[in-house]
Design a protein around this motif. Structure first.
Motif, PDB file in Angstrom:
ATOM      1  N   ILE A 185     -16.460  21.815  46.015  1.00 40.51           N
ATOM      2  CA  ILE A 185     -16.750  20.393  46.111  1.00 40.51           C
ATOM      3  C   ILE A 185     -18.174  20.216  46.625  1.00 40.51           C
ATOM      4  CG2 ILE A 185     -15.785  20.201  48.443  1.00 40.51           C
ATOM      5  CD1 ILE A 185     -14.837  17.371  47.701  1.00 40.51           C
ATOM      6  N   SER A 186     -18.864  19.236  46.082  1.00 38.20           N
ATOM      7  CA  SER A 186     -20.216  18.930  46.520  1.00 38.20           C
ATOM      8  C   SER A 186     -20.463  17.442  46.330  1.00 38.20           C
ATOM      9  CB  SER A 186     -21.253  19.760  45.747  1.00 38.20           C
ATOM     10  OG  SER A 186     -21.201  19.473  44.361  1.00 38.20           O
ATOM     11  N   ARG A 187     -21.570  16.971  46.858  1.00 39.74           N
ATOM     12  CA  ARG A 187     -21.884  15.557  46.694  1.00 39.74           C
ATOM     13  C   ARG A 187     -23.381  15.362  46.635  1.00 39.74           C
ATOM     14  NH1 ARG A 187     -19.034  12.695  51.478  1.00 39.74           N
ATOM     15  NH2 ARG A 187     -19.980  10.815  50.554  1.00 39.74           N
ATOM     16  N   ASP A 188     -23.773  14.294  45.984  1.00 40.10           N
ATOM     17  CA  ASP A 188     -25.153  13.865  45.916  1.00 40.10           C
ATOM     18  C   ASP A 188     -25.166  12.419  46.378  1.00 40.10           C
ATOM     19  OD1 ASP A 188     -27.728  13.038  45.305  1.00 40.10           O
ATOM     20  OD2 ASP A 188     -27.804  14.136  43.418  1.00 40.10           O
ATOM     21  N   ASN A 189     -25.494  12.215  47.637  1.00 41.31           N
ATOM     22  CA  ASN A 189     -25.419  10.875  48.200  1.00 41.31           C
ATOM     23  C   ASN A 189     -26.444   9.925  47.588  1.00 41.31           C
ATOM     24  OD1 ASN A 189     -23.293  11.585  49.810  1.00 41.31           O
ATOM     25  ND2 ASN A 189     -24.490  11.777  51.693  1.00 41.31           N
ATOM     26  N   ALA A 190     -27.549  10.465  47.109  1.00 39.12           N
ATOM     27  CA  ALA A 190     -28.535   9.626  46.441  1.00 39.12           C
ATOM     28  C   ALA A 190     -27.996   9.049  45.146  1.00 39.12           C
ATOM     29  CB  ALA A 190     -29.814  10.415  46.177  1.00 39.12           C
ATOM     30  N   LYS A 191     -27.036   9.739  44.525  1.00 40.48           N
ATOM     31  CA  LYS A 191     -26.428   9.280  43.282  1.00 40.48           C
ATOM     32  C   LYS A 191     -25.045   8.682  43.486  1.00 40.48           C
ATOM     33  CE  LYS A 191     -28.851  12.662  40.414  1.00 40.48           C
ATOM     34  NZ  LYS A 191     -28.704  13.783  39.450  1.00 40.48           N
ATOM     35  N   ASN A 192     -24.578   8.598  44.718  1.00 39.61           N
ATOM     36  CA  ASN A 192     -23.239   8.088  45.023  1.00 39.61           C
ATOM     37  C   ASN A 192     -22.165   8.814  44.223  1.00 39.61           C
ATOM     38  OD1 ASN A 192     -24.392   6.274  46.790  1.00 39.61           O
ATOM     39  ND2 ASN A 192     -24.081   4.484  45.483  1.00 39.61           N
ATOM     40  N   THR A 193     -22.277  10.120  44.166  1.00 39.39           N
ATOM     41  CA  THR A 193     -21.394  10.908  43.318  1.00 39.39           C
ATOM     42  C   THR A 193     -20.898  12.141  44.058  1.00 39.39           C
ATOM     43  OG1 THR A 193     -22.557  10.170  41.327  1.00 39.39           O
ATOM     44  CG2 THR A 193     -21.178  12.122  41.125  1.00 39.39           C
ATOM     45  N   VAL A 194     -19.617  12.448  43.870  1.00 32.70           N
ATOM     46  CA  VAL A 194     -19.028  13.679  44.369  1.00 32.70           C
ATOM     47  C   VAL A 194     -18.567  14.497  43.170  1.00 32.70           C
ATOM     48  CG1 VAL A 194     -16.736  12.643  44.669  1.00 32.70           C
ATOM     49  CG2 VAL A 194     -17.362  14.689  45.976  1.00 32.70           C
ATOM     50  N   TYR A 195     -18.660  15.813  43.288  1.00 32.89           N
ATOM     51  CA  TYR A 195     -18.357  16.709  42.188  1.00 32.89           C
ATOM     52  C   TYR A 195     -17.270  17.699  42.583  1.00 32.89           C
ATOM     53  CZ  TYR A 195     -22.985  15.082  40.798  1.00 32.89           C
ATOM     54  OH  TYR A 195     -24.076  14.303  40.479  1.00 32.89           O
ATOM     55  N   LEU A 196     -16.587  18.202  41.592  1.00 32.53           N
ATOM     56  CA  LEU A 196     -15.672  19.317  41.777  1.00 32.53           C
ATOM     57  C   LEU A 196     -15.946  20.328  40.676  1.00 32.53           C
ATOM     58  CD1 LEU A 196     -13.264  20.391  43.492  1.00 32.53           C
ATOM     59  CD2 LEU A 196     -11.774  19.474  41.694  1.00 32.53           C
ATOM     60  N   GLN A 197     -16.560  21.432  41.049  1.00 37.69           N
ATOM     61  CA  GLN A 197     -16.799  22.528  40.123  1.00 37.69           C
ATOM     62  C   GLN A 197     -15.578  23.429  40.129  1.00 37.69           C
ATOM     63  OE1 GLN A 197     -19.550  23.202  38.068  1.00 37.69           O
ATOM     64  NE2 GLN A 197     -18.197  24.780  37.233  1.00 37.69           N
ATOM     65  N   MET A 198     -14.964  23.608  38.977  1.00 36.98           N
ATOM     66  CA  MET A 198     -13.740  24.378  38.843  1.00 36.98           C
ATOM     67  C   MET A 198     -14.019  25.584  37.966  1.00 36.98           C
ATOM     68  SD  MET A 198     -10.933  21.321  38.371  1.00 36.98           S
ATOM     69  CE  MET A 198     -11.575  20.869  36.752  1.00 36.98           C
ATOM     70  N   ASN A 199     -13.895  26.760  38.540  1.00 38.19           N
ATOM     71  CA  ASN A 199     -14.108  28.007  37.820  1.00 38.19           C
ATOM     72  C   ASN A 199     -12.805  28.792  37.736  1.00 38.19           C
ATOM     73  OD1 ASN A 199     -16.899  27.455  37.634  1.00 38.19           O
ATOM     74  ND2 ASN A 199     -17.299  28.464  39.598  1.00 38.19           N
ATOM     75  N   SER A 200     -12.772  29.735  36.815  1.00 40.63           N
ATOM     76  CA  SER A 200     -11.605  30.605  36.644  1.00 40.63           C
ATOM     77  C   SER A 200     -10.319  29.802  36.565  1.00 40.63           C
ATOM     78  CB  SER A 200     -11.536  31.622  37.789  1.00 40.63           C
ATOM     79  OG  SER A 200     -12.708  32.410  37.838  1.00 40.63           O
ATOM     80  N   LEU A 201     -10.321  28.798  35.730  1.00 46.21           N
ATOM     81  CA  LEU A 201      -9.176  27.896  35.641  1.00 46.21           C
ATOM     82  C   LEU A 201      -7.931  28.616  35.146  1.00 46.21           C
ATOM     83  CD1 LEU A 201     -11.009  24.761  34.323  1.00 46.21           C
ATOM     84  CD2 LEU A 201      -9.587  24.834  36.379  1.00 46.21           C
ATOM     85  N   LYS A 202      -6.803  28.210  35.697  1.00 41.20           N
ATOM     86  CA  LYS A 202      -5.504  28.765  35.367  1.00 41.20           C
ATOM     87  C   LYS A 202      -4.610  27.666  34.808  1.00 41.20           C
ATOM     88  CE  LYS A 202      -5.828  31.836  39.388  1.00 41.20           C
ATOM     89  NZ  LYS A 202      -5.183  32.229  40.672  1.00 41.20           N
ATOM     90  N   PRO A 203      -3.602  28.032  34.022  1.00 34.23           N
ATOM     91  CA  PRO A 203      -2.681  27.004  33.521  1.00 34.23           C
ATOM     92  C   PRO A 203      -2.058  26.164  34.636  1.00 34.23           C
ATOM     93  CG  PRO A 203      -2.364  29.024  32.301  1.00 34.23           C
ATOM     94  CD  PRO A 203      -3.334  29.344  33.408  1.00 34.23           C
ATOM     95  N   GLU A 204      -1.815  26.746  35.794  1.00 32.63           N
ATOM     96  CA  GLU A 204      -1.238  25.999  36.894  1.00 32.63           C
ATOM     97  C   GLU A 204      -2.196  24.988  37.513  1.00 32.63           C
ATOM     98  OE1 GLU A 204      -1.512  30.360  38.433  1.00 32.63           O
ATOM     99  OE2 GLU A 204      -1.318  29.337  36.505  1.00 32.63           O
TER     100      GLU A 204
END
Length: 124
Positions: free
Chosen positions: A70-89
């Protein structure tokens, strides 16, 4: 007062990556702790990640530790969720949420505002 809009979900194969975004408007984004939750069919909403208002501290649910960021860019009023190695679950609707009080919590009821959700589907 506060609106949250998630984007970036989709259908991917196991092992792939996705980056979710949550754009905030109508509030004081820089003062809010933010969280990501997910909900799969037939299951209760599950904590995924949280980030402090300053972005200097993060926490994760056990099922995603080491894979999601999880990360955020307060200048852009945006929060991110980078998801790697995704699984069916990991398949679920993913929601972002804002916490005015700074609980930095894994508890759903600690959050004041919620987005509409974005679907993530991981096939095998």
């Amino acid at each position: 007062q506060v609106q949250l809009v998630e984007s970036g979900g989709g259908l991917v194969q196991a092992g792939a990556s996705l980056r979710l975004s949550c754009a905030a408007s109508g509030g004081t984004f820089n003062s809010y702790d933010m969280g990501w939750f997910r909900q799969a069919p037939g299951k209760e909403r599950e904590f995924v990640a949280a980030i402090r208002w300053s972005g200097i501290s993060t926490r994760y649910g056990d099922s995603v530790k080491g894979r999601f960021t999880i990360s955020r860019d307060n200048a852009k009023n945006t929060v991110y969720l980078q998801m790697n190695s995704l699984k069916p679950e990991d398949t679920a609707v993913y929601y972002c949420a804002a916490d005015k009080s700074g609980y930095y919590s894994d508890y759903i009821r600690s959050y004041d505002y919620w987005g509409q959700g974005t679907q993530v589907t991981v096939s095998s």
